[in-house]
Write a protein that holds these residues in place. Sequence first.
Motif, PDB file in Angstrom:
ATOM      1  N   THR A  77     -11.662  -4.328  -0.967  1.00 28.41           N
ATOM      2  CA  THR A  77     -10.594  -4.708   0.593  1.00 28.41           C
ATOM      3  C   THR A  77      -9.878  -4.758  -0.405  1.00 28.41           C
ATOM      4  N   ASP A  78      -9.984  -5.997  -2.045  1.00 27.25           N
ATOM      5  CA  ASP A  78      -8.612  -7.271  -2.745  1.00 27.25           C
ATOM      6  C   ASP A  78      -8.451  -6.709  -3.551  1.00 27.25           C
ATOM      7  N   PHE A  79      -8.340  -5.028  -2.970  1.00 30.84           N
ATOM      8  CA  PHE A  79      -8.324  -4.174  -4.377  1.00 30.84           C
ATOM      9  C   PHE A  79      -6.825  -3.840  -4.888  1.00 30.84           C
ATOM     10  N   PRO A  80      -5.737  -4.144  -5.454  1.00 30.01           N
ATOM     11  CA  PRO A  80      -4.639  -3.492  -5.050  1.00 30.01           C
ATOM     12  C   PRO A  80      -4.052  -2.666  -5.099  1.00 30.01           C
ATOM     13  N   PRO A  81      -3.180  -1.809  -5.084  1.00 25.44           N
ATOM     14  CA  PRO A  81      -2.648  -0.173  -4.863  1.00 25.44           C
ATOM     15  C   PRO A  81      -2.860   0.813  -6.308  1.00 25.44           C
ATOM     16  N   ASP A  83      -1.818   2.325  -8.492  1.00 24.71           N
ATOM     17  CA  ASP A  83      -1.552   3.057  -9.731  1.00 24.71           C
ATOM     18  C   ASP A  83      -1.186   1.142 -10.075  1.00 24.71           C
ATOM     19  N   VAL A  84      -1.140   0.817  -9.300  1.00 20.92           N
ATOM     20  CA  VAL A  84      -1.155  -0.852  -9.801  1.00 20.92           C
ATOM     21  C   VAL A  84      -2.259  -1.443 -10.805  1.00 20.92           C
ATOM     22  N   GLN A  85      -2.812  -0.805 -10.315  1.00 18.25           N
ATOM     23  CA  GLN A  85      -4.851  -1.569 -10.524  1.00 18.25           C
ATOM     24  C   GLN A  85      -4.526  -0.912 -12.269  1.00 18.25           C
ATOM     25  N   SER A  88      -2.246  -2.391 -14.758  1.00 23.25           N
ATOM     26  CA  SER A  88      -2.498  -3.624 -14.718  1.00 23.25           C
ATOM     27  C   SER A  88      -3.056  -3.801 -16.339  1.00 23.25           C
ATOM     28  N   ARG A  91      -7.752  -4.433 -15.889  1.00 23.09           N
ATOM     29  CA  ARG A  91      -8.249  -3.353 -14.681  1.00 23.09           C
ATOM     30  C   ARG A  91     -10.288  -4.016 -14.426  1.00 23.09           C
ATOM     31  N   ARG A 119     -10.450   2.054   1.974  1.00 23.01           N
ATOM     32  CA  ARG A 119      -9.487   2.864   1.113  1.00 23.01           C
ATOM     33  C   ARG A 119     -10.279   3.388  -0.309  1.00 23.01           C
ATOM     34  N   GLU A 142      -4.963   7.398  -3.814  1.00 24.64           N
ATOM     35  CA  GLU A 142      -5.694   6.579  -2.162  1.00 24.64           C
ATOM     36  C   GLU A 142      -5.424   7.555  -1.219  1.00 24.64           C
TER      37      GLU A 142
END
Length: 148
Positions: A77-81, A83-85, A88, A91, A119, A142
């Motif tokens: 649930t706290d994962f960024p989008p 593509d952002v991840q 980054s 990782r 997600r 996603e």
Amino acid sequence: MNARRSARHIVRVASISLLVSACGGSVALPPSATVIDVTMTEYHYKLRSDAPAGRAVFRVFNAGHLDHNLTLERLPTDFPPIDVQLHSSTRRGAPAVAIMPTLRPGQRTAFAADLVPGRYAILSSVKGGDGVADLLKGMSAEIRVRRR
């Protein structure tokens, strides 16, 4: 169909009808699976962005000119989008729900997965001649799974 097989068929249909009648006239069947069509091209997935929870059948087609694959991961649930991840400097991993083998251009496959709300990321880990994985070239997507 010969007479003997025809008679057995009639008996089976009658037995099923009696069974349904004995159950009050209706039988609760599980909901049908959601079909999610996925088209892969160079560094892109084309698919719906949401789906209901439950059984999903992914029908995958490689419409590109290069090999591609698909890994379905459940994102915390706290994962960024995604593509952002992926781009980054820090990782994090996510659990794989399904890993599909590499498809050559023009090939198709299908797989089923039981999806809970949340997600999910879809990624291709195939490396090109330059040694860079497809997912770093934009081949990620996603899908949001909602309650039925």
